[in-house]
Design an enzyme around this catalytic site. Sequence first.
Site, PDB file in Angstrom:
ATOM      1  N   GLY A   1       0.870  -1.180   0.000  1.00 58.48           N
ATOM      2  CA  GLY A   1       0.000   0.000   0.000  1.00 58.48           C
ATOM      3  C   GLY A   1       0.896   1.215   0.000  1.00 58.48           C
ATOM      4  O   GLY A   1       1.848   1.283  -0.778  1.00 58.48           O
TER       5      GLY A   1
ATOM      6  N   HIS B   1       5.039  -8.779  -4.425  1.00 54.37           N
ATOM      7  CA  HIS B   1       3.677  -9.133  -3.982  1.00 54.37           C
ATOM      8  C   HIS B   1       3.317 -10.561  -4.353  1.00 54.37           C
ATOM      9  O   HIS B   1       2.630 -10.784  -5.347  1.00 54.37           O
ATOM     10  CB  HIS B   1       2.659  -8.192  -4.646  1.00 54.37           C
ATOM     11  CG  HIS B   1       2.732  -6.781  -4.207  1.00 54.37           C
ATOM     12  ND1 HIS B   1       1.929  -6.258  -3.224  1.00 54.37           N
ATOM     13  CD2 HIS B   1       3.530  -5.772  -4.599  1.00 54.37           C
ATOM     14  CE1 HIS B   1       2.224  -4.991  -3.032  1.00 54.37           C
ATOM     15  NE2 HIS B   1       3.193  -4.660  -3.858  1.00 54.37           N
TER      16      HIS B   1
ATOM     17  N   ARG C   1      12.989   3.237  -0.804  1.00 51.75           N
ATOM     18  CA  ARG C   1      11.622   3.237  -1.343  1.00 51.75           C
ATOM     19  C   ARG C   1      11.610   3.570  -2.824  1.00 51.75           C
ATOM     20  O   ARG C   1      12.481   4.280  -3.309  1.00 51.75           O
ATOM     21  CB  ARG C   1      10.753   4.264  -0.612  1.00 51.75           C
ATOM     22  CG  ARG C   1      10.502   3.934   0.835  1.00 51.75           C
ATOM     23  CD  ARG C   1       9.687   5.033   1.493  1.00 51.75           C
ATOM     24  NE  ARG C   1       8.363   5.156   0.901  1.00 51.75           N
ATOM     25  CZ  ARG C   1       7.605   6.248   1.002  1.00 51.75           C
ATOM     26  NH1 ARG C   1       8.042   7.313   1.634  1.00 51.75           N
ATOM     27  NH2 ARG C   1       6.421   6.276   0.441  1.00 51.75           N
TER      28      ARG C   1
ATOM     29  N   CYS D   1       6.216  -5.306   0.427  1.00 54.76           N
ATOM     30  CA  CYS D   1       6.354  -3.987  -0.194  1.00 54.76           C
ATOM     31  C   CYS D   1       6.254  -2.865   0.851  1.00 54.76           C
ATOM     32  O   CYS D   1       7.177  -2.695   1.636  1.00 54.76           O
ATOM     33  CB  CYS D   1       5.347  -3.849  -1.324  1.00 54.76           C
ATOM     34  SG  CYS D   1       5.809  -2.600  -2.518  1.00 54.76           S
TER      35      CYS D   1
ATOM     36  N   ARG E   1       5.959  -0.292  -7.671  1.00 48.70           N
ATOM     37  CA  ARG E   1       6.643   0.833  -6.995  1.00 48.70           C
ATOM     38  C   ARG E   1       7.420   0.300  -5.776  1.00 48.70           C
ATOM     39  O   ARG E   1       7.326   0.796  -4.649  1.00 48.70           O
ATOM     40  CB  ARG E   1       5.649   1.920  -6.587  1.00 48.70           C
ATOM     41  CG  ARG E   1       4.967   2.567  -7.785  1.00 48.70           C
ATOM     42  CD  ARG E   1       4.331   3.900  -7.450  1.00 48.70           C
ATOM     43  NE  ARG E   1       3.448   3.808  -6.313  1.00 48.70           N
ATOM     44  CZ  ARG E   1       3.600   4.494  -5.192  1.00 48.70           C
ATOM     45  NH1 ARG E   1       4.581   5.343  -5.036  1.00 48.70           N
ATOM     46  NH2 ARG E   1       2.746   4.358  -4.206  1.00 48.70           N
TER      47      ARG E   1
ATOM     48  N   GLU F   1       1.054 -12.311  -3.142  1.00 50.45           N
ATOM     49  CA  GLU F   1      -0.402 -12.497  -3.054  1.00 50.45           C
ATOM     50  C   GLU F   1      -1.104 -12.136  -4.364  1.00 50.45           C
ATOM     51  O   GLU F   1      -2.278 -12.420  -4.534  1.00 50.45           O
ATOM     52  CB  GLU F   1      -0.960 -11.673  -1.879  1.00 50.45           C
ATOM     53  CG  GLU F   1      -1.115 -10.180  -2.090  1.00 50.45           C
ATOM     54  CD  GLU F   1       0.194  -9.369  -2.091  1.00 50.45           C
ATOM     55  OE1 GLU F   1       1.286  -9.973  -2.006  1.00 50.45           O
ATOM     56  OE2 GLU F   1       0.096  -8.137  -2.198  1.00 50.45           O
TER      57      GLU F   1
HETATM   58  N1  GLN Z   1       5.981   2.825  -2.802  1.00 48.28           N
HETATM   59  C1  GLN Z   1       5.149   2.409  -1.709  1.00 48.28           C
HETATM   60  C2  GLN Z   1       5.642   2.965  -0.392  1.00 48.28           C
HETATM   61  O1  GLN Z   1       6.675   3.540  -0.335  1.00 48.28           O
HETATM   62  C3  GLN Z   1       5.086   0.901  -1.632  1.00 48.28           C
HETATM   63  C4  GLN Z   1       4.384   0.339  -2.830  1.00 48.28           C
HETATM   64  C5  GLN Z   1       3.647  -0.941  -2.579  1.00 48.28           C
HETATM   65  O2  GLN Z   1       3.425  -1.346  -1.442  1.00 48.28           O
HETATM   66  N2  GLN Z   1       3.199  -1.564  -3.650  1.00 48.28           N
HETATM   67  O3  GLN Z   1       4.991   2.819   0.603  1.00 48.28           O
END
Ligand code: GLN
Length: 190
Positions: A50, A172, A109, A82, A137, A174
Site C-alpha cells: 500500500g 507481492h 523506497r 512492499c 513501486r 499475493e
Molecule cells: N511505494 C510504496 C511505499 O513507499 C510501496 C508500494 C507498494 O506497497 N506496492 O509505501
Amino acid sequence: MAGKATVGILAMQGAFIEHEQAIKSCGAKSLQVRRAQDLREIDALIIPGGESTTMGKLLEQFNLLEEIKFQAEQGMPMWGTCAGMILMAKEIENSDQIRLGLMNIEVKRNAYGRQVESFETALEVKDIGITRAVFIRAPYVQKVWGDAQVLASYEDKIVMVRENHLLATAFHPELTTKKEIPEYFLQMIK
Ligand code: GLN
C-alpha cells in the site's frame, strides 16, 4: 498447526483482500486486523502493500504501532510485503517516516525508478525455488545485518529477507496464483 492457524492481515489500507484470499486458499484462517484487541485472536500477522507513510500514520492513530512491536518482540511471526517491508525496516533511506522498525534491514523506497515502476518476473528464492514476483513501486533492501538472512535478490538487489520469525518481500506474492511464499510463511507459525 499451520492448517489451523489464524493469520491476521493488517487491514488499514492497501492490498489486504488479496492476502486474505491467498491465505484462505492455503487452508488457513484469516482475520482482518484493525484494532489492538484483534491481535489477541491471531497467531501471525501480514502487513500488506500500500502506502507505507499512510499506513504508519494510521498504525499510530489506531494505537497499533506499539502493540504490533510488542507482539513481534514476543515472537509472533510477521510478514511484510512492499510497503509492509518498509514498515518493518529499522532504516529507510532519506526518510524519518513512522515505522515498526522490527528488522535489521535498510530499504530504499520506490527504488526501481519511474519507467519500470511495476513489472513481473521469475525469481529464485532460497529453500523455495523459482516463483513469480510482481513488483509495484517496490523498494529494495540496501543492507542487512545481525540475524537478517537474504532469501532472494533480483538483478543484484536484495528483495526478500528473513530474520528469525520475521519475513519481508519487496514484491507481492499475493497477486500471483503461485502459493509457495504464503505457504512458506505458514510454515513459520509453530
Ligand atoms: N511505494 C510504496 C511505499 O513507499 C510501496 C508500494 C507498494 O506497497 N506496492 O509505501
